[in-house]
Design a protein around this motif. Sequence first.
Motif, mmCIF file in Angstrom:
data_model
loop_
_atom_site.group_PDB
_atom_site.id
_atom_site.type_symbol
_atom_site.label_atom_id
_atom_site.label_comp_id
_atom_site.label_asym_id
_atom_site.label_seq_id
_atom_site.Cartn_x
_atom_site.Cartn_y
_atom_site.Cartn_z
ATOM 1 N N SER A 95 45.367 49.816 49.479
ATOM 2 C CA SER A 95 46.385 48.776 49.734
ATOM 3 C C SER A 95 47.000 48.266 48.443
ATOM 4 O O SER A 95 48.176 47.932 48.407
ATOM 5 N N ILE A 96 46.186 48.197 47.382
ATOM 6 C CA ILE A 96 46.724 47.692 46.119
ATOM 7 C C ILE A 96 47.536 48.770 45.411
ATOM 8 O O ILE A 96 48.578 48.493 44.825
ATOM 9 N N GLU A 101 49.313 50.786 46.787
ATOM 10 C CA GLU A 101 50.579 50.894 47.485
ATOM 11 C C GLU A 101 51.466 49.671 47.221
ATOM 12 O O GLU A 101 52.672 49.801 47.054
ATOM 13 N N SER A 102 50.845 48.481 47.166
ATOM 14 C CA SER A 102 51.652 47.255 47.087
ATOM 15 C C SER A 102 52.042 46.875 45.662
ATOM 16 O O SER A 102 53.170 46.437 45.420
ATOM 17 N N LEU A 103 51.116 47.057 44.714
ATOM 18 C CA LEU A 103 51.377 46.567 43.364
ATOM 19 C C LEU A 103 52.558 47.261 42.671
ATOM 20 O O LEU A 103 53.351 46.592 41.998
ATOM 21 N N ASP A 109 55.364 48.271 43.868
ATOM 22 C CA ASP A 109 56.631 47.672 44.315
ATOM 23 C C ASP A 109 56.878 46.336 43.631
ATOM 24 O O ASP A 109 57.993 46.026 43.230
ATOM 25 N N LEU A 110 55.814 45.549 43.508
ATOM 26 C CA LEU A 110 55.975 44.244 42.844
ATOM 27 C C LEU A 110 56.303 44.453 41.364
ATOM 28 O O LEU A 110 57.166 43.766 40.812
ATOM 29 N N ASP A 118 41.742 52.410 42.773
ATOM 30 C CA ASP A 118 41.251 53.291 43.838
ATOM 31 C C ASP A 118 41.492 52.701 45.219
ATOM 32 O O ASP A 118 41.465 53.410 46.210
ATOM 33 N N ASP A 119 41.741 51.393 45.289
ATOM 34 C CA ASP A 119 41.963 50.775 46.600
ATOM 35 C C ASP A 119 43.388 51.043 47.077
ATOM 36 O O ASP A 119 44.362 50.710 46.388
ATOM 37 N N ASP A 145 41.732 48.706 37.503
ATOM 38 C CA ASP A 145 40.624 48.044 38.185
ATOM 39 C C ASP A 145 39.343 48.364 37.414
ATOM 40 O O ASP A 145 39.196 49.464 36.877
ATOM 41 N N ARG A 150 53.022 46.055 55.671
ATOM 42 C CA ARG A 150 51.777 46.228 54.905
ATOM 43 C C ARG A 150 50.965 44.937 54.878
ATOM 44 O O ARG A 150 49.737 44.974 54.879
ATOM 45 N N THR A 193 50.213 40.293 47.186
ATOM 46 C CA THR A 193 51.157 41.143 46.449
ATOM 47 C C THR A 193 52.331 41.536 47.334
ATOM 48 O O THR A 193 53.497 41.441 46.922
ATOM 49 N N ASN A 194 52.034 41.966 48.564
ATOM 50 C CA ASN A 194 53.113 42.373 49.472
ATOM 51 C C ASN A 194 54.028 41.200 49.815
ATOM 52 O O ASN A 194 55.249 41.350 49.874
ATOM 53 N N THR A 209 56.309 40.498 46.865
ATOM 54 C CA THR A 209 57.352 41.527 46.780
ATOM 55 C C THR A 209 58.408 41.295 47.856
ATOM 56 O O THR A 209 59.610 41.396 47.603
ATOM 57 N N LYS A 232 41.314 39.302 41.592
ATOM 58 C CA LYS A 232 41.961 39.481 42.892
ATOM 59 C C LYS A 232 41.503 38.415 43.881
ATOM 60 O O LYS A 232 40.303 38.129 43.908
ATOM 61 N N PRO A 233 42.368 37.863 44.689
ATOM 62 C CA PRO A 233 43.815 38.076 44.696
ATOM 63 C C PRO A 233 44.481 37.173 43.647
ATOM 64 O O PRO A 233 44.073 36.034 43.499
ATOM 65 N N SER A 241 44.270 40.609 48.263
ATOM 66 C CA SER A 241 45.113 40.937 47.129
ATOM 67 C C SER A 241 46.350 41.706 47.596
ATOM 68 O O SER A 241 47.469 41.454 47.132
ATOM 69 N N ARG A 258 49.063 44.812 58.014
ATOM 70 C CA ARG A 258 47.990 45.801 58.020
ATOM 71 C C ARG A 258 46.793 45.320 57.193
ATOM 72 O O ARG A 258 45.637 45.434 57.598
#
Lengths: 261, 128
Positions: free
Chosen positions: B20-21, B23-25, B27-28, B17-18, B60, A82, A57-58, A61, B110-111, A53, A85
Motif C-alpha cells: 500500500s505504501i 503504491e501511495s507514496l 503519487d504524493l 516492501d509494503d 523502510d 486506495r 498518504t492517499n 495526495t 508511520k503514519p 500510513s 482499500r
Amino acid sequence: MRAKATALRQANFSTPSRRLIAVRGDPDPDADVARSLQMLAAAIAHEVNQPLSGITTNASTCLRMLSAGVPNLDGARETARRTLRDANRALEIINRLFALFTQTTIATEPVDVNGAVVDALALSHCELDAGRVSVRCMLADHLPRVTGDPTQLQQVIHNLVKNALEAMLGIQESPRELTIITRRKSDDRIEVQVRDVGVGFRGEDAAKLFAPFYTTKLHGMGIGLSVSRSIVELHGGRLSGTPNDDGPGATFALSIPCPPR
Amino acid sequence: MSSEVIGTRPLVALVEDDASIRESLPDLLLELGVAVRVFSSAEALLASDGIADMACLIADIGLPGMTGFDLMHELRVRGHDTPMIFMTGQTDAALRQRLMESEAVTTLFKPFPEKALLEAIVTALAQR
C-alpha cells in the motif's frame, strides 16, 4: 469439542506468561504480564500503522490532486479507492486479532489435506514468485480425510509456507527451494512437512519459536507459529520445527489424527 | 506530466516492501514536485543502475532480506553518500534510539503527515 475449545481459550491467555517466564527466567508474574501486553500493543500498532500510513498518504495526495489549478479527477478517484482499500485492510487486521483472542469453537468437517496444501500454496503464489522460490510438492496419494476446520488448517500451512519463504529471502548464492511433503506417518496420523533451505535456527531455540510474540523478523508479530500450534493442537495434532540435519534451513512438521485403515 | 519536467526534478528513490505504501507514496512524492523510482527491496535498488543520480533515498527499516540499516551501510561502502530518510511502523524504543543515532537525515514514523515528508526531503536535498 466444546471442552477442548474452552481449554484453548484459557490457554490463549495463560500460556503466554508461562512461556515467557520459561524463556526469560523472570520470577515476577506481574511484570511478565505487563511485558506481554506491551509486546502485544507494539505488535498491533506496527500491523495497523502500515495501512494507516497508506490511508494518510492517499488522502493527502487526493486533496492535492483536487486542489490543483486543473483538478486531476481520475487520480483523485484512484487515491480515494486506495484509501478505502487500506481502511478495509486495517479493519481485517483488527477482526483477525479479535477472532484470534476470542476463538471458542472450530468447524469440524472432512478435510482433504492435499487440497489444503494446494490452496495454501495458491494464497502465497505471488509472494513465492516474487521471491524466486521454486516449490516442490510430494503429495501422497489416497490419504484419508482428517476431521477439522479446512480454513484453519489451510491457514496453518500458509503460515508455514510464509515463514519458509521469509527465511530464504536473505539467501542469494544458492537456489531458494521449498519442499512440501504429505504422507501417512502412521496408521492413524497424517503428516505435512514444510522444508526450506533458509537461515534456519539453532536447536536450542526450537521451544522459543512457538512462544507468543517471539519473532526474529523486523516485520511480524511473532504470533504465527504460536497460533498455528494452538490450531493444530485443537485438532488433536502436533506441530514441531527442527533444523535440517543434511543442509541449511529448517523443516516444520504438522501431524493430525486420521481414521485408521 | 511531460518528460522535460521530470528531467529537471530531483530524483528520489523509494525502497518499501509494503504494497500500500509502495503504491501511495510515489503519487504524493510526484505531487510534492520530485521524480520517483520505486524498489521493493534493498537488493533490487543495489542491483539497479543510476544510484549516483538519486538525490535522496527513502527506505523502510524493516525490509525483508537487507534492512534499511544494511542498505545505508552498503551504499557507504560503495562510496555513495546519498542522503537517506528512514521510515518505520515500529514503536520499539530501542529501535527508535538506534534510528536517532544513525546518520540518516531523519526517520518518518508511520503514519506520518505530508508536512513531515516534505520537510525531510527538503533537508535531505539541502545536504547534496
